[in-house]
Design a protein around this motif. Structure first.
Motif, PDB file in Angstrom:
ATOM      1  N   VAL A 174      34.517  32.856  44.260  1.00 15.79           N
ATOM      2  CA  VAL A 174      35.956  32.907  43.983  1.00 15.79           C
ATOM      3  C   VAL A 174      36.247  33.630  42.666  1.00 15.79           C
ATOM      4  O   VAL A 174      37.157  34.461  42.600  1.00 15.79           O
ATOM      5  N   LYS A 175      35.490  33.354  41.637  1.00 20.25           N
ATOM      6  CA  LYS A 175      35.754  34.002  40.340  1.00 20.25           C
ATOM      7  C   LYS A 175      35.582  35.515  40.438  1.00 20.25           C
ATOM      8  O   LYS A 175      36.414  36.270  39.927  1.00 20.25           O
ATOM      9  N   ASP A 176      34.535  35.982  41.102  1.00 25.27           N
ATOM     10  CA  ASP A 176      34.334  37.426  41.277  1.00 25.27           C
ATOM     11  C   ASP A 176      35.479  38.033  42.080  1.00 25.27           C
ATOM     12  O   ASP A 176      35.970  39.117  41.769  1.00 25.27           O
ATOM     13  N   GLN A 177      35.890  37.343  43.114  1.00 31.41           N
ATOM     14  CA  GLN A 177      36.991  37.819  43.947  1.00 31.41           C
ATOM     15  C   GLN A 177      38.269  37.967  43.116  1.00 31.41           C
ATOM     16  O   GLN A 177      38.932  39.002  43.159  1.00 31.41           O
ATOM     17  N   LEU A 178      38.605  36.960  42.344  1.00 28.78           N
ATOM     18  CA  LEU A 178      39.826  36.998  41.543  1.00 28.78           C
ATOM     19  C   LEU A 178      39.738  38.017  40.417  1.00 28.78           C
ATOM     20  O   LEU A 178      40.737  38.633  40.065  1.00 28.78           O
ATOM     21  N   ASP A 179      38.544  38.193  39.857  1.00 24.57           N
ATOM     22  CA  ASP A 179      38.369  39.238  38.842  1.00 24.57           C
ATOM     23  C   ASP A 179      38.683  40.614  39.432  1.00 24.57           C
ATOM     24  O   ASP A 179      39.323  41.449  38.802  1.00 24.57           O
ATOM     25  N   GLY A 180      38.224  40.852  40.650  1.00 23.69           N
ATOM     26  CA  GLY A 180      38.518  42.107  41.324  1.00 23.69           C
ATOM     27  C   GLY A 180      40.004  42.285  41.562  1.00 23.69           C
ATOM     28  O   GLY A 180      40.565  43.358  41.337  1.00 23.69           O
ATOM     29  N   TYR A 181      40.681  41.231  41.993  1.00 21.53           N
ATOM     30  CA  TYR A 181      42.120  41.296  42.222  1.00 21.53           C
ATOM     31  C   TYR A 181      42.880  41.499  40.917  1.00 21.53           C
ATOM     32  O   TYR A 181      43.947  42.093  40.898  1.00 21.53           O
ATOM     33  N   GLY A 182      42.313  40.988  39.822  1.00 23.93           N
ATOM     34  CA  GLY A 182      42.944  41.156  38.514  1.00 23.93           C
ATOM     35  C   GLY A 182      43.075  42.618  38.131  1.00 23.93           C
ATOM     36  O   GLY A 182      43.991  43.001  37.417  1.00 23.93           O
ATOM     37  N   LYS A 183      42.177  43.454  38.621  1.00 20.11           N
ATOM     38  CA  LYS A 183      42.270  44.889  38.360  1.00 20.11           C
ATOM     39  C   LYS A 183      43.455  45.505  39.091  1.00 20.11           C
ATOM     40  O   LYS A 183      43.972  46.534  38.687  1.00 20.11           O
ATOM     41  N   LEU A 184      43.860  44.884  40.181  1.00 21.17           N
ATOM     42  CA  LEU A 184      44.992  45.389  40.955  1.00 21.17           C
ATOM     43  C   LEU A 184      46.329  44.968  40.360  1.00 21.17           C
ATOM     44  O   LEU A 184      47.284  45.743  40.365  1.00 21.17           O
ATOM     45  N   ALA A 185      46.411  43.735  39.882  1.00 20.62           N
ATOM     46  CA  ALA A 185      47.673  43.152  39.429  1.00 20.62           C
ATOM     47  C   ALA A 185      47.996  43.591  38.005  1.00 20.62           C
ATOM     48  O   ALA A 185      47.378  43.146  37.066  1.00 20.62           O
ATOM     49  N   LEU A 245      33.899  48.462  52.707  1.00 22.29           N
ATOM     50  CA  LEU A 245      32.943  48.637  51.622  1.00 22.29           C
ATOM     51  C   LEU A 245      33.668  48.841  50.291  1.00 22.29           C
ATOM     52  O   LEU A 245      34.513  49.725  50.156  1.00 22.29           O
ATOM     53  N   ASP A 246      33.343  48.008  49.305  1.00 23.99           N
ATOM     54  CA  ASP A 246      33.907  48.104  47.955  1.00 23.99           C
ATOM     55  C   ASP A 246      35.428  48.077  47.945  1.00 23.99           C
ATOM     56  O   ASP A 246      36.066  48.789  47.166  1.00 23.99           O
ATOM     57  N   SER A 247      36.020  47.265  48.795  1.00 24.13           N
ATOM     58  CA  SER A 247      37.474  47.178  48.824  1.00 24.13           C
ATOM     59  C   SER A 247      37.920  45.758  48.494  1.00 24.13           C
ATOM     60  O   SER A 247      37.123  44.826  48.462  1.00 24.13           O
ATOM     61  N   PHE A 248      39.209  45.620  48.229  1.00 25.33           N
ATOM     62  CA  PHE A 248      39.819  44.335  47.905  1.00 25.33           C
ATOM     63  C   PHE A 248      40.812  43.992  49.013  1.00 25.33           C
ATOM     64  O   PHE A 248      41.542  44.863  49.480  1.00 25.33           O
ATOM     65  N   LYS A 249      40.872  42.706  49.397  1.00 23.08           N
ATOM     66  CA  LYS A 249      41.819  42.281  50.431  1.00 23.08           C
ATOM     67  C   LYS A 249      42.476  40.964  50.011  1.00 23.08           C
ATOM     68  O   LYS A 249      42.136  39.885  50.509  1.00 23.08           O
ATOM     69  N   PRO A 250      43.437  41.037  49.094  1.00 29.99           N
ATOM     70  CA  PRO A 250      44.125  39.815  48.686  1.00 29.99           C
ATOM     71  C   PRO A 250      45.000  39.274  49.819  1.00 29.99           C
ATOM     72  O   PRO A 250      45.371  40.009  50.731  1.00 29.99           O
ATOM     73  N   ASP A 251      45.338  38.000  49.741  1.00 31.70           N
ATOM     74  CA  ASP A 251      46.134  37.382  50.795  1.00 31.70           C
ATOM     75  C   ASP A 251      47.589  37.847  50.785  1.00 31.70           C
ATOM     76  O   ASP A 251      48.145  38.181  51.825  1.00 31.70           O
ATOM     77  N   LEU A 252      48.215  37.860  49.624  1.00 31.01           N
ATOM     78  CA  LEU A 252      49.615  38.260  49.532  1.00 31.01           C
ATOM     79  C   LEU A 252      49.808  39.108  48.294  1.00 31.01           C
ATOM     80  O   LEU A 252      49.347  38.745  47.212  1.00 31.01           O
ATOM     81  N   VAL A 253      50.488  40.235  48.449  1.00 26.41           N
ATOM     82  CA  VAL A 253      50.748  41.142  47.331  1.00 26.41           C
ATOM     83  C   VAL A 253      52.253  41.380  47.221  1.00 26.41           C
ATOM     84  O   VAL A 253      52.924  41.647  48.219  1.00 26.41           O
ATOM     85  N   VAL A 254      52.757  41.259  46.008  1.00 24.09           N
ATOM     86  CA  VAL A 254      54.130  41.651  45.712  1.00 24.09           C
ATOM     87  C   VAL A 254      54.038  43.041  45.121  1.00 24.09           C
ATOM     88  O   VAL A 254      53.252  43.283  44.196  1.00 24.09           O
ATOM     89  N   HIS A 255      54.813  43.970  45.663  1.00 18.99           N
ATOM     90  CA  HIS A 255      54.726  45.357  45.204  1.00 18.99           C
ATOM     91  C   HIS A 255      56.111  45.982  45.128  1.00 18.99           C
ATOM     92  O   HIS A 255      57.103  45.366  45.536  1.00 18.99           O
TER      93      HIS A 255
END
Length: 116
Positions: free
Chosen positions: A86-97, A44-54
Motif C-alpha cells: 500500500v505505501k509503495d502504491q500511494l507513493d506512486g499516486y503521490g507523483k500524480l496528485a 507495465l509501469d503504470s498507475f491505476k488509482p481508484d478515483l481521480v479528480v481532474h
C-alpha cells in the motif's frame, strides 16, 4: 464487489455538472515530475488509482487522487497502511496528485496519506 458498489454510489451521487471532473480507475503512465503523464492501457509501469479528480474533461490534469481500501483482515482494517504494497502504491499516486495529498478511503473514514 465493494469497489463496484462504491463506484456506483459515487457516480449516482455526483452532480451532472461535475461528472466531467472525475475518472474512475484511469490508468496513467509517465513521469509526472519530468515529462508529464498520459492515459494508457499498458499495465507495465503504470498507475491505476481508484478515483481521480481532474480538470474538466482533461484526465491528465490531475488535481486529487483517492484510493479505496476494504481490508479483509482485522489488523489491516484498523490501519490499511499495514497491507502489503500500500505505501509503495500511494507513493506512486503521490507523483500524480499535484493539487492535494493522496487520500485513502476506508470503511473507517478518510485518511490523507502523509508519505512521499
Amino acid at each position: 464487489m465493494k469497489h463496484a458498489a462504491a463506484f456506483a454510489c459515487i457516480k449516482e451521487r455526483l452532480p451532472e455538472n461535475l461528472r466531467g471532473n472525475f475518472s474512475v480507475e484511469p490508468r496513467y503512465k509517465g513521469q509526472p515530475e519530468v515529462n508529464g503523464t498520459v492515459l494508457t492501457n499498458n499495465k507495465l509501469d503504470s498507475f491505476k488509482p481508484d478515483l481521480v479528480v481532474h480538470a474538466t474533461r482533461n484526465a491528465t490534469n490531475i488535481q486529487c487522487v483517492f484510493e479505496f481500501k476494504f481490508p479483509c483482515y482485522e489488523r489491516h482494517r484498523l490501519d490499511p497502511m499495514n497491507s502489503l504494497g500500500v505505501k509503495d502504491q500511494l507513493d506512486g499516486y503521490g507523483k500524480l496528485a499535484k493539487g492535494c495529498r493522496v487520500t485513502l478511503v476506508t470503511p473507517t473514514g478518510l485518511k490523507p496519506y502523509e508519505g512521499y
